[in-house]
Design a protein around this motif. Structure first.
Motif, short mmCIF file in Angstrom:
data_model
loop_
_atom_site.label_atom_id
_atom_site.label_comp_id
_atom_site.label_asym_id
_atom_site.label_seq_id
_atom_site.Cartn_x
_atom_site.Cartn_y
_atom_site.Cartn_z
N MET A 1 0.45 -1.23 -0.09
CA MET A 1 0.34 0.22 0.28
C MET A 1 1.05 1.13 -0.03
SD MET A 1 -3.03 0.08 -0.18
CE MET A 1 -4.63 1.08 -0.06
N LYS A 2 2.25 0.97 0.60
CA LYS A 2 2.42 2.54 0.97
C LYS A 2 3.42 2.46 -0.42
CE LYS A 2 6.55 4.01 3.48
NZ LYS A 2 7.66 3.32 4.84
N LEU A 3 3.78 1.98 -1.59
CA LEU A 3 4.17 1.92 -2.59
C LEU A 3 2.87 2.25 -4.05
CD1 LEU A 3 6.63 1.61 -5.28
CD2 LEU A 3 5.69 -1.08 -5.71
N TYR A 4 1.73 2.49 -2.80
CA TYR A 4 0.60 2.58 -3.95
C TYR A 4 0.56 4.45 -4.01
CZ TYR A 4 -3.95 3.50 -5.67
OH TYR A 4 -5.27 4.58 -6.32
N LYS A 5 0.91 4.92 -2.74
CA LYS A 5 1.01 6.31 -2.36
C LYS A 5 1.63 6.56 -3.00
CE LYS A 5 -1.73 5.22 2.60
NZ LYS A 5 -1.42 5.64 3.33
N LYS A 6 3.05 6.56 -3.46
CA LYS A 6 4.15 7.35 -3.59
C LYS A 6 3.99 6.90 -5.05
CE LYS A 6 7.84 5.82 -1.26
NZ LYS A 6 9.32 5.39 -0.38
N ASP A 7 3.09 6.45 -5.58
CA ASP A 7 3.39 6.92 -7.15
C ASP A 7 1.95 7.83 -7.11
OD1 ASP A 7 4.90 4.26 -7.56
OD2 ASP A 7 3.41 2.64 -8.12
N VAL A 8 0.51 7.62 -6.47
CA VAL A 8 -0.25 8.30 -6.41
C VAL A 8 0.85 9.76 -6.23
CG1 VAL A 8 -2.07 9.80 -5.45
CG2 VAL A 8 -2.01 6.51 -6.33
N LEU A 9 1.27 9.84 -4.93
CA LEU A 9 1.99 11.30 -5.07
C LEU A 9 3.20 11.63 -6.40
CD1 LEU A 9 2.61 13.76 -3.22
CD2 LEU A 9 4.33 12.38 -1.89
N ALA A 10 3.90 10.67 -6.82
CA ALA A 10 4.92 10.87 -7.92
C ALA A 10 3.34 11.61 -9.11
CB ALA A 10 5.68 10.46 -7.98
N ILE A 11 2.51 10.76 -9.03
CA ILE A 11 1.92 11.41 -11.06
C ILE A 11 1.62 12.69 -10.02
CG2 ILE A 11 -0.48 10.45 -11.77
CD1 ILE A 11 0.77 7.54 -11.44
N SER A 12 0.69 12.58 -9.40
CA SER A 12 -0.02 14.19 -9.23
C SER A 12 0.60 15.43 -9.03
CB SER A 12 -0.52 14.47 -7.55
OG SER A 12 -1.53 13.48 -7.21
N ILE A 13 2.19 15.68 -8.13
CA ILE A 13 3.20 16.46 -8.97
C ILE A 13 3.66 16.59 -10.35
CG2 ILE A 13 5.91 16.79 -8.14
CD1 ILE A 13 5.52 14.88 -5.00
N ILE A 14 3.69 15.11 -10.84
CA ILE A 14 4.00 15.43 -11.70
C ILE A 14 2.55 16.33 -12.68
CG2 ILE A 14 4.36 14.62 -14.15
CD1 ILE A 14 6.18 12.46 -12.88
N LEU A 15 1.43 16.11 -12.50
CA LEU A 15 0.72 16.58 -13.31
C LEU A 15 0.74 17.96 -12.68
CD1 LEU A 15 -2.25 16.66 -14.93
CD2 LEU A 15 -3.06 15.39 -12.39
N MET A 16 0.70 18.72 -10.94
CA MET A 16 0.17 19.95 -10.48
C MET A 16 1.61 20.31 -12.27
SD MET A 16 -1.04 19.88 -6.85
CE MET A 16 0.29 18.75 -6.08
N ILE A 17 2.89 19.83 -11.85
CA ILE A 17 4.13 21.06 -12.16
C ILE A 17 3.77 21.53 -13.84
CG2 ILE A 17 6.73 20.65 -13.24
CD1 ILE A 17 6.78 19.25 -10.84
#
Length: 113
Positions: A1-17
């Motif tokens: 579950m921790k890996l899933y949260k990191k992936d979602v966080l990385a995609i969210s940061i890339i989308l915001m940038i």
């Protein structure tokens, strides 16, 4: 579950940038996209024509001239070895060379530029 949260966080940061650094562009005030493209093409076609005349055609001419003289040299040595001169390949390369040397004079009239 921790890996899933990191992936979602990385995609969210890339989308915001991506959204932060994107620029919305509009075609003039009326929304005439075709007119904007035609205006840009009018300026760009002159630059394209200059680059093709000064860079592309001379590069093609140089390559064809090297191939022509190399093929002529090889045909001459084949003639010395076998006693028969093969004209086809040097003639084709010479015709292509003449075509590309004279192309800038008429190619733009054919293309309508």
């Amino acid at each position: 579950m921790k890996l899933y949260k990191k992936d979602v966080l990385a995609i969210s940061i890339i989308l915001m940038i991506t959204l932060l650094f994107s620029i919305t562009s509009f075609a003039a005030g009326s929304g005439d996209v075709a007119g904007a493209i035609e205006g840009i093409w009018g300026d760009a076609s002159k630059q394209i024509k200059t680059v093709v005349n000064k860079v592309v055609f001379p590069a093609i001419d140089l390559i064809l001239a090297v191939f022509f003289f190399a093929k002529l040299w090889m045909a001459y040595f084949d003639y010395r070895k076998h006693g028969q001169f093969e004209w086809a390949a040097p003639a084709i390369l010479f015709a292509c060379l003449v075509f590309t040397l004279t192309a800038p004079a008429y190619i733009w009239a054919i293309l309508g530029l």
